[in-house]
Write a protein that holds these residues in place. Structure first.
Motif, PDB file in Angstrom:
ATOM      1  N   PRO A 193      25.377 -47.157 -24.171  1.00 27.85           N
ATOM      2  CA  PRO A 193      25.451 -46.129 -25.223  1.00 27.85           C
ATOM      3  C   PRO A 193      24.241 -45.215 -25.274  1.00 27.85           C
ATOM      4  O   PRO A 193      23.132 -45.607 -24.902  1.00 27.85           O
ATOM      5  CB  PRO A 193      25.542 -46.971 -26.500  1.00 27.85           C
ATOM      6  CG  PRO A 193      24.774 -48.217 -26.166  1.00 27.85           C
ATOM      7  CD  PRO A 193      25.101 -48.493 -24.717  1.00 27.85           C
ATOM      8  N   LYS A 194      24.491 -44.014 -25.739  1.00 32.79           N
ATOM      9  CA  LYS A 194      23.439 -43.056 -26.028  1.00 32.79           C
ATOM     10  C   LYS A 194      23.686 -42.502 -27.426  1.00 32.79           C
ATOM     11  O   LYS A 194      24.653 -41.784 -27.656  1.00 32.79           O
ATOM     12  CB  LYS A 194      23.405 -41.920 -24.997  1.00 32.79           C
ATOM     13  CG  LYS A 194      22.993 -42.366 -23.593  1.00 32.79           C
ATOM     14  CD  LYS A 194      21.590 -42.972 -23.575  1.00 32.79           C
ATOM     15  CE  LYS A 194      21.237 -43.523 -22.192  1.00 32.79           C
ATOM     16  NZ  LYS A 194      19.949 -44.265 -22.214  1.00 32.79           N
ATOM     17  N   TYR A 195      22.811 -42.909 -28.360  1.00 34.92           N
ATOM     18  CA  TYR A 195      22.889 -42.433 -29.739  1.00 34.92           C
ATOM     19  C   TYR A 195      21.904 -41.279 -29.933  1.00 34.92           C
ATOM     20  O   TYR A 195      20.832 -41.254 -29.325  1.00 34.92           O
ATOM     21  CB  TYR A 195      22.530 -43.539 -30.724  1.00 34.92           C
ATOM     22  CG  TYR A 195      23.503 -44.688 -30.788  1.00 34.92           C
ATOM     23  CD1 TYR A 195      24.549 -44.682 -31.704  1.00 34.92           C
ATOM     24  CD2 TYR A 195      23.367 -45.795 -29.951  1.00 34.92           C
ATOM     25  CE1 TYR A 195      25.447 -45.743 -31.793  1.00 34.92           C
ATOM     26  CE2 TYR A 195      24.246 -46.864 -30.020  1.00 34.92           C
ATOM     27  CZ  TYR A 195      25.281 -46.830 -30.943  1.00 34.92           C
ATOM     28  OH  TYR A 195      26.160 -47.885 -31.013  1.00 34.92           O
ATOM     29  N   LYS A 196      22.262 -40.351 -30.795  1.00 36.24           N
ATOM     30  CA  LYS A 196      21.356 -39.252 -31.122  1.00 36.24           C
ATOM     31  C   LYS A 196      21.471 -38.931 -32.601  1.00 36.24           C
ATOM     32  O   LYS A 196      22.559 -38.598 -33.090  1.00 36.24           O
ATOM     33  CB  LYS A 196      21.700 -38.005 -30.290  1.00 36.24           C
ATOM     34  CG  LYS A 196      20.724 -36.851 -30.485  1.00 36.24           C
ATOM     35  CD  LYS A 196      21.071 -35.687 -29.566  1.00 36.24           C
ATOM     36  CE  LYS A 196      20.067 -34.555 -29.730  1.00 36.24           C
ATOM     37  NZ  LYS A 196      20.395 -33.406 -28.847  1.00 36.24           N
ATOM     38  N   ASN A 227      19.580 -47.434 -27.380  1.00 33.86           N
ATOM     39  CA  ASN A 227      19.671 -46.639 -26.143  1.00 33.86           C
ATOM     40  C   ASN A 227      18.978 -47.325 -24.978  1.00 33.86           C
ATOM     41  O   ASN A 227      19.379 -47.160 -23.821  1.00 33.86           O
ATOM     42  CB  ASN A 227      19.052 -45.256 -26.360  1.00 33.86           C
ATOM     43  CG  ASN A 227      19.861 -44.395 -27.312  1.00 33.86           C
ATOM     44  OD1 ASN A 227      21.026 -44.684 -27.585  1.00 33.86           O
ATOM     45  ND2 ASN A 227      19.257 -43.337 -27.820  1.00 33.86           N
ATOM     46  N   ASP A 264      28.045 -53.793 -27.250  1.00 38.59           N
ATOM     47  CA  ASP A 264      27.812 -52.350 -27.177  1.00 38.59           C
ATOM     48  C   ASP A 264      27.046 -51.963 -25.913  1.00 38.59           C
ATOM     49  O   ASP A 264      27.315 -50.932 -25.296  1.00 38.59           O
ATOM     50  CB  ASP A 264      27.037 -51.913 -28.422  1.00 38.59           C
ATOM     51  CG  ASP A 264      27.033 -50.412 -28.630  1.00 38.59           C
ATOM     52  OD1 ASP A 264      28.117 -49.804 -28.641  1.00 38.59           O
ATOM     53  OD2 ASP A 264      25.938 -49.840 -28.780  1.00 38.59           O
ATOM     54  N   VAL A 280      24.991 -39.075 -36.930  1.00 37.73           N
ATOM     55  CA  VAL A 280      24.597 -39.576 -35.621  1.00 37.73           C
ATOM     56  C   VAL A 280      25.747 -39.405 -34.636  1.00 37.73           C
ATOM     57  O   VAL A 280      26.916 -39.607 -34.974  1.00 37.73           O
ATOM     58  CB  VAL A 280      24.153 -41.063 -35.698  1.00 37.73           C
ATOM     59  CG1 VAL A 280      25.280 -41.947 -36.185  1.00 37.73           C
ATOM     60  CG2 VAL A 280      23.613 -41.564 -34.363  1.00 37.73           C
ATOM     61  N   SER A 281      25.409 -39.018 -33.405  1.00 35.73           N
ATOM     62  CA  SER A 281      26.425 -38.905 -32.358  1.00 35.73           C
ATOM     63  C   SER A 281      26.282 -40.082 -31.397  1.00 35.73           C
ATOM     64  O   SER A 281      25.191 -40.642 -31.236  1.00 35.73           O
ATOM     65  CB  SER A 281      26.279 -37.584 -31.591  1.00 35.73           C
ATOM     66  OG  SER A 281      25.156 -37.618 -30.742  1.00 35.73           O
ATOM     67  N   LYS A 282      27.400 -40.433 -30.786  1.00 39.54           N
ATOM     68  CA  LYS A 282      27.394 -41.531 -29.824  1.00 39.54           C
ATOM     69  C   LYS A 282      28.289 -41.200 -28.652  1.00 39.54           C
ATOM     70  O   LYS A 282      29.422 -40.754 -28.829  1.00 39.54           O
ATOM     71  CB  LYS A 282      27.898 -42.824 -30.478  1.00 39.54           C
ATOM     72  CG  LYS A 282      27.946 -44.017 -29.504  1.00 39.54           C
ATOM     73  CD  LYS A 282      28.559 -45.246 -30.152  1.00 39.54           C
ATOM     74  CE  LYS A 282      28.574 -46.431 -29.184  1.00 39.54           C
ATOM     75  NZ  LYS A 282      29.187 -47.640 -29.780  1.00 39.54           N
ATOM     76  N   PHE A 340      17.694 -46.620 -33.294  1.00 39.00           N
ATOM     77  CA  PHE A 340      18.692 -46.112 -32.344  1.00 39.00           C
ATOM     78  C   PHE A 340      18.118 -45.995 -30.930  1.00 39.00           C
ATOM     79  O   PHE A 340      18.830 -46.195 -29.944  1.00 39.00           O
ATOM     80  CB  PHE A 340      19.250 -44.768 -32.810  1.00 39.00           C
ATOM     81  CG  PHE A 340      20.266 -44.904 -33.906  1.00 39.00           C
ATOM     82  CD1 PHE A 340      21.485 -45.505 -33.670  1.00 39.00           C
ATOM     83  CD2 PHE A 340      19.995 -44.447 -35.180  1.00 39.00           C
ATOM     84  CE1 PHE A 340      22.439 -45.647 -34.674  1.00 39.00           C
ATOM     85  CE2 PHE A 340      20.926 -44.583 -36.198  1.00 39.00           C
ATOM     86  CZ  PHE A 340      22.155 -45.188 -35.952  1.00 39.00           C
TER      87      PHE A 340
END
Length: 414
Positions: free
Chosen positions: A77-80, A34, A72, A95-97, A30
């Motif tokens: 995008p910023k995944y966490k 990012n 994408d 996971v948040s996006k 991930f």
């Protein structure tokens, strides 16, 4: 026996190391998204990598994944990774996006439950199982409005949301940017429902009109103002109750991507601040005449948060706004709101519309001051394009003369 125990412990250690390695791989996978680094992503996935959402297969190879990655990446995008749970043969994560697309259609990060499977130390499958936080109603509503507007105004971008290619993503982002910066003046009259309407006045300023029922007056309209700048808005006066105020607030937010951040009530009556409780529950600030606040407290009503006595200037993202108390009239605490750059004056119930043949509700009126108060306003604002009364059709400076005449006629008869 002893050697069996040693082998068992060694196997546990290997399994623990393997699990830790899988956790690290997922995190780095991930992180590579990012950082828009596909070379890194390729290190962590199998050549026959499969990504799916439920039963829908998104990609079935590394080459397919690269196409998805390019699409994408356009949205930054910023995944966490929020949670990782290891099972016997899978790794389950939460996971948040957030990205420019998600921010526009959803406001907040979407959170999904994803399952990962591994083969020879690499990710072989990524399955989006479901969503822990995803407001599908908001998403679909905003996407429909975006599609409809693009189809009407920019047909060359039609189908932007179904093209999962790099060019498709660029068109998607372009569609969002165009819609977000559209000329709100193209939408002159917006009927939210049978009891709520927005009328475009000038630039990004709207009159909000709400209809209510009264035993004395029947069904009647009340006016307020929406002043929008940079996706934020000031609401001058609310509809008469929390429900209509909520409908107006949500329409602005969901359909026009405008968030109300400040309320300015013109006086203490419910046609100015009947929805203040709802707005406060949404974190909206409020500014009012000190006398309005004091009267609200006296009556046990929800009171505005900040006060002024004679005058309060506001710089709203470069839009100057002036709140002024000129004296008594419809009520002892009524104020005006002036937009000098737009030459728009919100007079509220202090000013009568041109078709009014009476002063209306006089329960809290200061009739002896009313005409003098309006005379002060008339001498202060000699160049006005629009004047908005509390009820009925807006107009120009003739409304001031009409109000003065009504007050003076009332005084002669009483």
């Amino acid at each position: 026996m002893r050697s069996s125990i040693i082998l068992f412990i060694f196997a546990l250690i290997l399994l623990s190391c393997s699990q830790q390695k899988q956790d690290v791989i997922i995190q780095k996978y991930f992180e590579a998204f990012n950082q828009s680094d596909f070379k890194q992503i390729k290190k962590y996935v199998d050549n026959d990598f499969v990504m799916s959402e439920g039963d829908f297969k998104i990609c079935s190879s590394v080459n397919d994944l690269q196409t998805v990655f390019k699409w994408d990446s356009v949205f930054q995008p910023k995944y966490k990774v929020l949670k990782i749970v290891q099972t016997d043969d899978k790794v389950e994560i939460e996971v948040s996006k957030i990205d420019t697309r998600v921010a526009y259609l959803h406001d907040e990060p979407m959170i999904s439950n994803v399952s990962f499977e591994f083969k020879k130390g690499k990710i072989s499958k990524q399955i989006i199982k479901d969503y822990k936080y995803f407001d599908v109603k908001k998403w679909n509503g905003r996407l429909k409005d975006l599609r409809d507007w693009i189809n009407l105004n920019k047909p060359d971008l039609a189908g932007f949301d179904r093209d999962i290619t790099l060019n498709g993503a660029k068109n998607y982002q372009k569609a969002i940017d165009l819609y977000a910066s559209r000329d709100l003046g193209l939408e002159e009259n917006i009927f939210i429902d049978k009891d709520l309407q927005l009328v475009h006045l000038k630039d990004s300023v709207f009159v909000h009109i709400s209809w209510s029922d009264s035993e004395q007056y029947g069904k009647f309209p009340s006016n307020g103002l929406i002043i929008a700048q940079d996706g934020k808005a000031i609401m001058v006066d609310t509809p008469m109750d929390n429900d209509k105020t909520e409908d107006l607030y949500q329409y602005l937010k969901d359909k026009m991507n405008i968030e109300v951040t400040l309320l300015i009530p013109g006086h203490f009556h419910n046609d100015c601040m009947g929805g203040i409780t709802f707005l406060h529950s949404k974190g909206v600030n409020s500014i009012a005449n000190l006398m309005t606040i004091q009267k609200s407290i006296e009556l046990g009503l929800e009171a505005p948060k900040e006060s002024f006595e004679k005058q309060r200037g506001i710089d709203f993202y470069g839009e100057p706004i002036e709140c002024n108390y000129w004296g008594g009239g419809h009520s002892f605490d009524n104020i005006t709101v002036w937009l000098p750059d737009r030459k728009i004056l919100f007079g509220g119930c202090l000013i009568k519309n041109e078709s009014s043949n009476s002063l209306g509700n006089l329960a809290d009126a200061v009739v002896e001051e009313w005409d003098d108060t309006v005379e002060k306003i008339k001498s202060s604002y000699t160049d006005v394009d629009y004047i908005i009364p509390g009820h009925g059709m807006y107009g120009d400076s003739k409304l001031l003369d009409h109000t003065i005449a009504l007050v003076q006629d009332f005084k002669l008869k009483h």
